[in-house]
Write a protein that holds these residues in place. Structure first.
Motif, PDB file in Angstrom:
ATOM      1  N   GLY A 168       0.792  -1.232   0.000  1.00  9.05           N
ATOM      2  CA  GLY A 168       0.000   0.000   0.000  1.00  9.05           C
ATOM      3  C   GLY A 168       0.821   1.276   0.000  1.00  9.05           C
ATOM      4  O   GLY A 168       0.281   2.372   0.186  1.00  9.05           O
ATOM      5  N   PHE A 169       2.141   1.131  -0.208  1.00  7.09           N
ATOM      6  CA  PHE A 169       3.003   2.298   0.001  1.00  7.09           C
ATOM      7  C   PHE A 169       2.798   3.392  -1.041  1.00  7.09           C
ATOM      8  O   PHE A 169       2.900   4.582  -0.730  1.00  7.09           O
ATOM      9  N   GLY A 170       2.502   3.006  -2.270  1.00 12.39           N
ATOM     10  CA  GLY A 170       2.262   4.017  -3.304  1.00 12.39           C
ATOM     11  C   GLY A 170       1.058   4.864  -2.938  1.00 12.39           C
ATOM     12  O   GLY A 170       1.092   6.095  -3.000  1.00 12.39           O
ATOM     13  N   CYS A 171      -0.018   4.186  -2.551  1.00 10.89           N
ATOM     14  CA  CYS A 171      -1.243   4.904  -2.173  1.00 10.89           C
ATOM     15  C   CYS A 171      -1.013   5.759  -0.928  1.00 10.89           C
ATOM     16  O   CYS A 171      -1.564   6.857  -0.817  1.00 10.89           O
ATOM     17  N   LEU A 172      -0.189   5.260   0.009  1.00  9.94           N
ATOM     18  CA  LEU A 172       0.073   6.024   1.231  1.00  9.94           C
ATOM     19  C   LEU A 172       0.834   7.304   0.895  1.00  9.94           C
ATOM     20  O   LEU A 172       0.485   8.396   1.372  1.00  9.94           O
ATOM     21  N   SER A 173       1.840   7.167   0.051  1.00 10.06           N
ATOM     22  CA  SER A 173       2.631   8.337  -0.345  1.00 10.06           C
ATOM     23  C   SER A 173       1.752   9.351  -1.082  1.00 10.06           C
ATOM     24  O   SER A 173       1.892  10.560  -0.892  1.00 10.06           O
ATOM     25  N   ASP A 183       1.172  13.093  -0.076  1.00  4.65           N
ATOM     26  CA  ASP A 183       1.473  14.132  -1.067  1.00  4.65           C
ATOM     27  C   ASP A 183       0.313  15.118  -1.212  1.00  4.65           C
ATOM     28  O   ASP A 183       0.516  16.329  -1.227  1.00  4.65           O
ATOM     29  N   ARG A 184      -0.897  14.599  -1.253  1.00  2.08           N
ATOM     30  CA  ARG A 184      -2.071  15.476  -1.439  1.00  2.08           C
ATOM     31  C   ARG A 184      -2.545  16.080  -0.119  1.00  2.08           C
ATOM     32  O   ARG A 184      -3.461  16.897  -0.108  1.00  2.08           O
ATOM     33  N   ASN A 185      -1.916  15.645   0.982  1.00  2.00           N
ATOM     34  CA  ASN A 185      -2.326  16.110   2.310  1.00  2.00           C
ATOM     35  C   ASN A 185      -3.825  15.879   2.544  1.00  2.00           C
ATOM     36  O   ASN A 185      -4.544  16.732   3.081  1.00  2.00           O
ATOM     37  N   ASP A 186      -4.282  14.691   2.127  1.00  2.00           N
ATOM     38  CA  ASP A 186      -5.697  14.339   2.335  1.00  2.00           C
ATOM     39  C   ASP A 186      -6.016  14.338   3.821  1.00  2.00           C
ATOM     40  O   ASP A 186      -5.179  13.972   4.647  1.00  2.00           O
ATOM     41  N   ASP A 187      -7.234  14.714   4.151  1.00  2.00           N
ATOM     42  CA  ASP A 187      -7.622  14.842   5.563  1.00  2.00           C
ATOM     43  C   ASP A 187      -7.933  13.463   6.148  1.00  2.00           C
ATOM     44  O   ASP A 187      -9.093  13.114   6.380  1.00  2.00           O
ATOM     45  N   VAL A 188      -6.871  12.683   6.362  1.00  2.00           N
ATOM     46  CA  VAL A 188      -7.013  11.304   6.832  1.00  2.00           C
ATOM     47  C   VAL A 188      -5.938  11.034   7.888  1.00  2.00           C
ATOM     48  O   VAL A 188      -4.784  11.418   7.704  1.00  2.00           O
ATOM     49  N   MET A 206      -5.813  17.858  14.477  1.00  2.00           N
ATOM     50  CA  MET A 206      -5.251  18.532  13.301  1.00  2.00           C
ATOM     51  C   MET A 206      -5.999  18.094  12.049  1.00  2.00           C
ATOM     52  O   MET A 206      -6.693  17.085  12.040  1.00  2.00           O
ATOM     53  N   GLY A 207      -5.799  18.839  10.974  1.00  2.00           N
ATOM     54  CA  GLY A 207      -6.344  18.474   9.677  1.00  2.00           C
ATOM     55  C   GLY A 207      -5.223  17.999   8.775  1.00  2.00           C
ATOM     56  O   GLY A 207      -4.046  18.067   9.133  1.00  2.00           O
ATOM     57  N   GLY A 208      -5.575  17.511   7.599  1.00  2.00           N
ATOM     58  CA  GLY A 208      -4.573  17.063   6.645  1.00  2.00           C
ATOM     59  C   GLY A 208      -4.136  15.637   6.907  1.00  2.00           C
ATOM     60  O   GLY A 208      -4.740  14.918   7.703  1.00  2.00           O
ATOM     61  N   ALA A 209      -3.068  15.232   6.221  1.00  2.00           N
ATOM     62  CA  ALA A 209      -2.593  13.850   6.327  1.00  2.00           C
ATOM     63  C   ALA A 209      -1.772  13.683   7.590  1.00  2.00           C
ATOM     64  O   ALA A 209      -0.837  14.433   7.851  1.00  2.00           O
ATOM     65  N   ARG A 210      -2.128  12.673   8.380  1.00  2.00           N
ATOM     66  CA  ARG A 210      -1.404  12.383   9.609  1.00  2.00           C
ATOM     67  C   ARG A 210      -1.107  10.889   9.653  1.00  2.00           C
ATOM     68  O   ARG A 210      -1.883  10.092   9.143  1.00  2.00           O
ATOM     69  N   TYR A 211       0.030  10.550  10.266  1.00  2.00           N
ATOM     70  CA  TYR A 211       0.474   9.154  10.263  1.00  2.00           C
ATOM     71  C   TYR A 211       0.950   8.755  11.650  1.00  2.00           C
ATOM     72  O   TYR A 211       1.779   9.452  12.245  1.00  2.00           O
ATOM     73  N   ILE A 212       0.405   7.665  12.164  1.00  2.00           N
ATOM     74  CA  ILE A 212       0.873   7.124  13.440  1.00  2.00           C
ATOM     75  C   ILE A 212       1.262   5.659  13.226  1.00  2.00           C
ATOM     76  O   ILE A 212       0.503   4.872  12.651  1.00  2.00           O
ATOM     77  N   HIS A 213       2.477   5.353  13.660  1.00  2.00           N
ATOM     78  CA  HIS A 213       3.030   4.015  13.468  1.00  2.00           C
ATOM     79  C   HIS A 213       3.114   3.336  14.832  1.00  2.00           C
ATOM     80  O   HIS A 213       3.870   3.776  15.689  1.00  2.00           O
ATOM     81  N   ILE A 214       2.298   2.309  15.037  1.00  2.00           N
ATOM     82  CA  ILE A 214       2.189   1.691  16.356  1.00  2.00           C
ATOM     83  C   ILE A 214       2.836   0.300  16.361  1.00  2.00           C
ATOM     84  O   ILE A 214       2.519  -0.547  15.514  1.00  2.00           O
TER      85      ILE A 214
END
Lengths: 424, 332
Positions: B135-140, B144-149, B229-237
């Motif tokens: 899924g790395f392409g889709c994640l990047s 890149d688009r700073n989607d609100d996710v 926050m808004g935009g793209a956020r990533y948490i690695h657990i």
């Protein structure tokens, strides 16, 4: 309103009038002009609050469309060729989830060898994915089919591909009657999803299903296709009433009354085919044509009825099932099962090879005397093929096939790989 | 609260919950808790992913005022939570494919924006394989688009759902079904793998954090922060997997903690590509303490052992400690 307009732009305007809420697309020739047109209209605020997502691949394009549609948005995307293959997993997923996404296919060949020109290999590769597939003959029909596609998709909660011949239609400027937005609004009601990701009514979508229910799920997807056999003609009739012109339907016969030989085809080649039929009719030959608009669902009963009086059937198709022959012809044979009517396959126009009226007339004439081999490869350069086959026999390291053929045909300067002697 | 003295649970360095302000306490069972991933699912005993997901999704639900849509990649979490006709999810939940959760979530977010729904938020989640490999392409693209996710990766360091095959998160020398513990250099090849949190930071998205099921309070705080926050956020657990790691189910939390305390799994937060906070290591342990209880590393301690490999793994931990300043006295 009548416009002299490029096919892609006409499709873009039609899609915009259908008020999509999310568009996700990735560039690929020859589909690009459609989504470029939509990107501009969205940016100019002409498509309401529509969100245009510039995704990083076709796989992401359809995936984003899946998310948007599941969240209750009217969703659109477009692609061609390699792009459709790259999204293949999501193509099946969208139909499996029953999401009414509309996707334009700017039909293009599939490589290798890489080729940007028109044939139907791309759509055909996804024929059994659960999407409805409608093929446009003209840019007018492309416009009209998109308007019908959204209503059809949402009525049955099933995704729809509108297949438009790459370049031949997408890049052709011709007269198109672009409907009035109010007319489209009256024809196409707002999207009422049958399932939606809603915090007020939480559901789980896309659960794992084992042998106990998988067959039933697949059957219901097939059942929707059978429902579409009734919905498509009803919608076309409603469209004709609303817009004052015939467009769509399952099949469209042309001069088949009393025709002994009936020629079947999908998409834009039907224009040339009708000219050929006219010419042969004028020449006293008993020939007619049937355009197949809906390839999925495949109108088995309707074709069987329409072909009841035919002595023979010729299927002209822009695809090739390697190791079998014609894909459309195989489907047509299923429509005629139990009957003795011969079905001839003409594989034509692969990778953008022109299908001329003269060549069509020649093969139809051969069919009328039952002297046409099956399958027939229209305008195949047998000399080039035989020469390459001979080379394969001569040497193990025969070299790259496509490059050898180009050299053999004199389209590039050097002689085929490993050929002795000076170049001529 | 003015309490300055901290009391820690014996041997854990976890601050006593009761000594925190009420609004900062971790509450495990309350009628207000949504239980988004509710009981009855089919995760293995001691599953770190089930624990991490339960806390992460509930924290996100609280922060979103219970208006949250979750998109799930294919994997253990998807399979153990939704075997037809059951579902453990108490929120709108969509599973599409293995490699497309970030794009699907981007589509959901776009639909909400088109509809003018500014209240409902979007969470995407997957395992390490679904996130950093397929899924790395889709994640990047989502970054890149700073989607609100908010995208959450539950990292158990291999493809556990298909029977423990190597992923790009499988650590050096670990035995998996596709990196068997045989040959001169048994287990996963040294010097491979990728670090998605750092790669996420390189996209300069608003928020990136690493978290561990060893510190659920910190995990919840990070999810809450991200949801603010808004935009793209990533948490690695980091979520230990007893089945894949060959560890006892009762050791899941201990192993997660040893990964942090050894320096192999640094905990930090970053905003717009810059690290803004790190969780210091209170009691540093050698990597051996973390590796030894796991059967996937058993070959490192068998016979003559693999001193060189152990030294290389220790060097990785040391580098993390230097890089993120995890042991304050070593930095100064």
């Amino acid at each position: 309103m009548l416009k002299q307009i490029e096919g892609s732009q006409a499709v873009a305007e039609a899609v915009a009038m259908c008020r999509p809420e999310v568009i996700a697309a990735y560039p690929i020739t020859p589909q690009t002009h459609i989504v470029e047109g939509l990107a501009a209209m969205v940016r100019e605020g002409k498509v309401g609050t529509c969100q245009y997502i510039n995704v990083e691949s076709e796989f992401a394009a359809l995936s984003a469309a899946i998310g948007a549609s599941a969240a209750g948005a009217r969703t659109y995307t477009a692609t061609s060729s390699q792009g459709l293959l790259f999204m293949a997993e999501a193509v099946y997923n969208a139909s499996g989830l029953g999401l009414p996404i509309v996707m334009t296919i700017g039909n293009r060949a599939i490589g290798a060898p890489i080729n940007i020109w028109n044939d139907h290999s791309d759509s055909m590769s996804m024929a059994n994915s659960g999407w409805l597939q409608l093929f446009a003959e003209t840019n007018q029909e492309a416009v009209d089919l998109h308007i019908q596609a959204f209503r059809l998709a949402e009525q049955l909660s099933v995704p729809v591909m509108v297949c438009v011949d790459g370049f031949i239609l997408t890049h052709a400027y011709e007269r198109v009657d672009i409907p009035d937005p109010d007319q489209v609004d009256r024809f196409l009601p707002g999207f009422e999803p049958v399932q939606v990701l809603d915090p007020d009514d939480p559901i789980s979508m896309g659960a794992m299903v084992g042998p106990e229910a998988f067959m039933e799920v697949r059957y219901l997807a097939h059942h929707k296709q059978m429902q579409a056999l009734e919905a498509i003609p009803a919608l076309a009739a409603d469209f004709a009433e609303s817009f004052g012109r015939e467009s769509g339907g399952l099949i469209a016969p042309y001069r088949t009354e009393g025709a002994e030989t009936v020629v079947l085809a999908l998409g834009s080649v039907n224009g040339t085919l009708k000219d050929a039929v006219d010419e042969m009719r004028a020449d006293g030959q008993s020939v007619g044509a049937i355009k197949i608009v809906s390839f999925r669902p495949f109108p088995l009963a309707q074709l069987r009825e329409a072909l009841a009086g035919a002595k023979r059937v010729v299927v002209v198709e822009k695809d090739l099932a390697l190791g079998l022959g014609g894909i459309v012809a195989s489907n047509v044979r299923m429509a005629l099962r139990g009957l003795a009517t011969p079905v001839y396959t003409v594989i034509a126009g692969l990778g953008g090879r022109s299908i001329t009226k003269r060549s069509l007339t020649r093969v139809i004439a051969a069919a009328t005397t039952d002297t046409l081999e099956d399958p027939h490869f229209l305008d195949l350069d047998w000399q080039a093929v035989d020469s390459e086959l001979a080379r394969w026999k001569e040497r193990r390291r025969a070299g790259p096939i496509a490059e050898n053929l180009l050299r053999e045909m004199g389209l590039v300067g050097h002689r085929p790989h490993g050929t002795e002697g000076p170049t001529s | 609260m003015s309490q300055r003295v901290k009391f820690y649970q014996t041997g854990t360095f976890t601050v006593g919950n009761r000594l925190l302000d009420a609004d900062q306490r971790t509450v495990q069972a309350t009628r207000e808790r949504n239980n988004s991933l509710t009981s009855g699912h089919r995760a293995c005993q001691g599953c770190g992913e089930a624990l991490g997901a339960r806390y992460a999704v509930d924290a996100a639900m609280r922060a979103a005022d219970n208006r949250l849509v979750a998109v799930n990649a294919t994997g253990c979490l998807e399979v153990f939570s939704t075997p037809y006709p059951e579902s453990s999810w108490q929120l709108p939940w969509l599973h599409s494919l293995f490699g497309n959760a970030p794009a699907v979530a981007a589509g959901v977010a776009a639909a909400l924006r088109a509809k003018g729904d500014t209240r409902t938020r979007v969470l995407a989640q997957g395992g390490d394989g679904g996130t950093v490999d397929i899924g790395f392409g889709c994640l990047s693209g989502m970054f890149d688009r700073n989607d609100d996710v908010l995208y959450i990766c539950y990292d158990n360091e291999a493809y556990m759902n298909t029977g423990v095959q190597r992923s790009a998160r499988t650590p050096a020398a670990a035995r998996t079904a596709t990196t068997p513990a045989v040959g001169e250099h048994p287990g996963n090849v040294m010097g491979q793998g990728k670090n998605p949190a750092l790669i996420a930071m390189a996209h300069e998205i608003p928020y990136v954090a690493t978290a561990s099921v060893a510190d659920l309070h910190d995990l919840e705080a990070k999810v809450t922060r991200a949801m603010g926050m808004g935009g793209a956020r990533y948490i690695h657990i980091h979520v230990p997997c007893p089945l894949g790691w060959g560890s006892r189910p009762c050791d899941t939390i201990m192993l997660a903690r040893l990964a942090v305390e050894s320096g192999l799994f640094p905990l930090y937060e970053a905003e717009h590509g810059e690290v803004v906070d790190v969780t210091p290591i209170r009691r540093r342990v050698p990597v051996e303490d973390y590796l030894r209880p796991q059967k996937r590393f058993a070959h490192l301690f068998r016979g003559e052992g693999q001193a060189e490999t152990l030294a290389a793994i220790q060097a990785t931990a040391d580098r993390n400690i230097r890089r993120f300043g995890l042991v304050p006295e070593e930095v100064s």
